[in-house]
Structures are given as C-alpha cells and as structure tokens.
Enzyme design. Structure first.
Site, PDB file in Angstrom:
ATOM      1  N   SER A 113       2.314   6.774 -16.218  1.00 42.72           N
ATOM      2  CA  SER A 113       1.418   6.898 -17.346  1.00 42.72           C
ATOM      3  C   SER A 113      -0.040   6.762 -17.122  1.00 42.72           C
ATOM      4  CB  SER A 113       1.843   5.530 -18.046  1.00 42.72           C
ATOM      5  OG  SER A 113       1.540   4.281 -17.513  1.00 42.72           O
ATOM      6  N   ARG A 114      -0.663   6.544 -15.917  1.00 40.70           N
ATOM      7  CA  ARG A 114      -1.835   6.421 -15.350  1.00 40.70           C
ATOM      8  C   ARG A 114      -2.064   6.519 -13.974  1.00 40.70           C
ATOM      9  NH1 ARG A 114      -3.372   0.792 -14.334  1.00 40.70           N
ATOM     10  NH2 ARG A 114      -1.627  -0.255 -14.543  1.00 40.70           N
ATOM     11  N   ASN A 122      -7.377  -6.346   5.961  1.00 43.26           N
ATOM     12  CA  ASN A 122      -8.849  -7.145   6.064  1.00 43.26           C
ATOM     13  C   ASN A 122      -8.677  -8.575   5.313  1.00 43.26           C
ATOM     14  OD1 ASN A 122     -10.698  -5.067   7.738  1.00 43.26           O
ATOM     15  ND2 ASN A 122      -9.958  -3.853   6.005  1.00 43.26           N
ATOM     16  N   ALA A 167       0.290  -6.878   3.224  1.00 47.83           N
ATOM     17  CA  ALA A 167       1.459  -7.373   3.779  1.00 47.83           C
ATOM     18  C   ALA A 167       2.685  -6.547   3.189  1.00 47.83           C
ATOM     19  CB  ALA A 167       1.840  -8.637   3.450  1.00 47.83           C
ATOM     20  N   TYR A 174      -1.535  -7.984  -0.270  1.00 48.71           N
ATOM     21  CA  TYR A 174      -1.247  -6.588  -0.541  1.00 48.71           C
ATOM     22  C   TYR A 174      -0.913  -5.790   0.572  1.00 48.71           C
ATOM     23  CZ  TYR A 174      -2.254  -1.827  -2.194  1.00 48.71           C
ATOM     24  OH  TYR A 174      -2.032  -0.584  -2.207  1.00 48.71           O
ATOM     25  N   GLY A 186       5.517   5.028 -12.145  1.00 53.34           N
ATOM     26  CA  GLY A 186       4.321   4.643 -12.641  1.00 53.34           C
ATOM     27  C   GLY A 186       3.293   5.652 -13.067  1.00 53.34           C
ATOM     28  N   GLY A 227       2.219  12.978 -24.072  1.00 56.86           N
ATOM     29  CA  GLY A 227       2.616  13.520 -25.589  1.00 56.86           C
ATOM     30  C   GLY A 227       4.172  13.515 -25.453  1.00 56.86           C
ATOM     31  N   SER A 264      -0.533   3.137   1.457  1.00 53.79           N
ATOM     32  CA  SER A 264      -2.027   2.937   1.379  1.00 53.79           C
ATOM     33  C   SER A 264      -2.717   2.765   2.845  1.00 53.79           C
ATOM     34  CB  SER A 264      -2.505   1.559   0.667  1.00 53.79           C
ATOM     35  OG  SER A 264      -3.822   1.289   0.822  1.00 53.79           O
ATOM     36  N   LYS A 274       2.419  -3.725   1.828  1.00 51.95           N
ATOM     37  CA  LYS A 274       2.228  -2.136   2.224  1.00 51.95           C
ATOM     38  C   LYS A 274       2.934  -1.887   3.598  1.00 51.95           C
ATOM     39  CE  LYS A 274       1.005  -0.226  -1.529  1.00 51.95           C
ATOM     40  NZ  LYS A 274       1.775   0.863  -2.288  1.00 51.95           N
TER      41      LYS A 274
END
Length: 270
Positions: free
Chosen positions: A11-12, A142, A150, A148, A9, A44, A135, A152
């Site tokens: 690229s950003r 919450n 679950a 999400y 992951g 690049g 995370s 993690k």
C-alpha cells in the site's frame, strides 16, 4: 498476462513502487496490505491485471488464503515479493521484551509465513522467484539498529539456506539489500523507538533520534529505481542471489567484508 506477482506491504513505500513497476511492465499483480482500504486508496479498484487483498503477514492462515486465492484467480504465482516489515530503531536496552519479539514476529516469522504459503505452488510447477526485501542492515549492524538488524540478519541466514534447498526444484531467490531509501519507512508508520529511559544512553539516544528524524524524507536511495531493477531482474533467466542497492549500502557492505577478511586473517592458527 505476463508473470503473476504477489507483493506484501504494497500500500505504500517500496512495496507500492514494486507493484506499480510490475504493472507498468505488463505483469499481473496481487497487492496485499494489512488494510485493504489503504491498498485500494493506493491503487484504486481491481483491474484485469491488479487484484487487492488484505493480508496481515503474522497470520499464517491469512497468508495461505492469500496464496490460494491468487492461484485460484490467476492460475499461478510466478514472483513473490516478501516486502512487508517495519523497524524498531533505538538502543537495545530501551526496548521491552514484547517490542523485540514483535519485531521478529513481523520481519522474520511473518515473512516465513508468506513464503511457506507460496512455496508449495512454486515447487509444484518447478518454477518461481522469491524476492525477499532485506536491508544492508541485514549485513551490517550499528548502534541504534541492533534489534532491527537482528531481524534482518535472521532473514539473511534463513533465506540463504532456504534458497539452496529450493534451487534444485526450480525455485529461485533474490535477496534485496537496500541502503537508505526515500520512503516513509523511518516515520512513525514504519519505525518505532524504545520505551524505556536509561540515563546511561540518554545523550546517545537523543543524537540517534535526531539523525533518524533528519534523515526521514532525505534518504539518498530512489525507491522507483530499485523497483525497476527488481522487475528487470525478475525477467532474467538466472538473476543474482543478492542485490545490494545504493552507494551507501555498497560502502557499508564493502567495509564489512574488508573487516571480516582482516579478522579472518588475524584468526589464523599458528
């Protein structure tokens, strides 16, 4: 040449910042992303210490190929950064079964695919570090974050045990638990919302979406600072097993720990 890093992951977002920080520290980086074009746009063309590879982490064969190509070209993988992932943000019942399963397919099983591909190379050398980007939502859940979180929480349980299996073989683990980082993680590229309208949740869902849209781009955590911390910890002989990053993450994690202590005390058999 320094250490050889394989970053998913890349690229950003945080993955990009980690790759850039490792390069700046003199390390060699294999930057992977689903779109090799996006990765090449970010970095690049290939350089002596940078190699860009396409990788969809949900494809176990592609994960093995990326690991094998890295070892073939550079001789080793010293640091794996399992970073690729996305977030399903919304109330549980508003998600289809397919959406929930895809969240796990990427965040959990995809991350496992890459670890399974890289770990044999590290075991063979009795050396290596697996950095898993979790995370604070892997420690605290919450309303609006159930799906999400679950995925993690599952990563946390898997890596906590897997790390103990690997430790006697010289392979170390670092679980990274950031709070809200100032990346594009909460925009449409990385975050999805449920597709089922349920009137009972309508008002709460509207408020939650408003919170997410308002937070996007205004998160308190600095991804460049976190990337620098990860690169620095990777150079230590004995890094910590966890890095809780950000004031917000430390507050939430501490509150959860206090809550657990109180509940454990209340649970004492009499």
């Amino acid at each position: 040449m320094g250490k050889v890093w394989l970053v998913t992951g890349a690229s950003r977002g945080l993955g990009y910042e980690i790759a850039r920080a490792a390069l700046a520290a003199g390390e060699t980086v294999v930057a992977t992303a689903r779109s090799v074009e996006a990765a090449r746009d970010a970095f690049g063309s290939d350089q002596d210490r940078l190699h860009v590879l396409p990788l969809d982490i949900t494809d176990s064969g592609a994960a093995k190929a990326a690991a094998d190509k890295t070892v073939e070209r550079f001789g080793t993988i010293d640091v794996l950064v399992n970073n690729a992932g996305y977030a399903e943000l919304g109330f549980f019942e508003t998600f289809t079964d397919a959406a929930v399963r895809h969240q796990f397919e990427v965040n959990l099983f995809g991350t496992m695919n890459v670890a399974r591909a890289v770990t044999p190379h590290m075991r063979a050398r009795r050396s290596g570090l697996i950095v898993t980007i979790s995370s604070v939502s892997g420690l605290v859940s919450n309303a609006g974050g159930a799906v999400y979180s679950a995925s993690k929480f599952a990563i946390e349980g898997w890596m906590e045990g897997f790390a103990q299996e690997l430790a006697p073989l010289g392979v170390r683990s670092l679980l990274v638990e950031p709070g809200m980082l100032r990346t594009d993680f909460m925009d449409g590229k990385s975050a999805g919302f449920g597709s089922i309208d349920i009137p009972d949740y309508a008002e709460a869902v509207a408020q939650y979406r408003s919170f997410v849209y308002g937070a996007n781009g205004n998160q308190p955590g600095d991804p460049k600072l976190l990337a620098a911390r990860i690169v620095a910890l990777a150079s230590q002989g004995d890094p910590p097993s966890r890095l809780v990053f950000g004031d917000d993450a430390r507050r939430w994690a501490s509150a959860k720990a206090d809550q657990l202590r109180a509940e454990i005390t209340q649970s004492v058999d009499h």
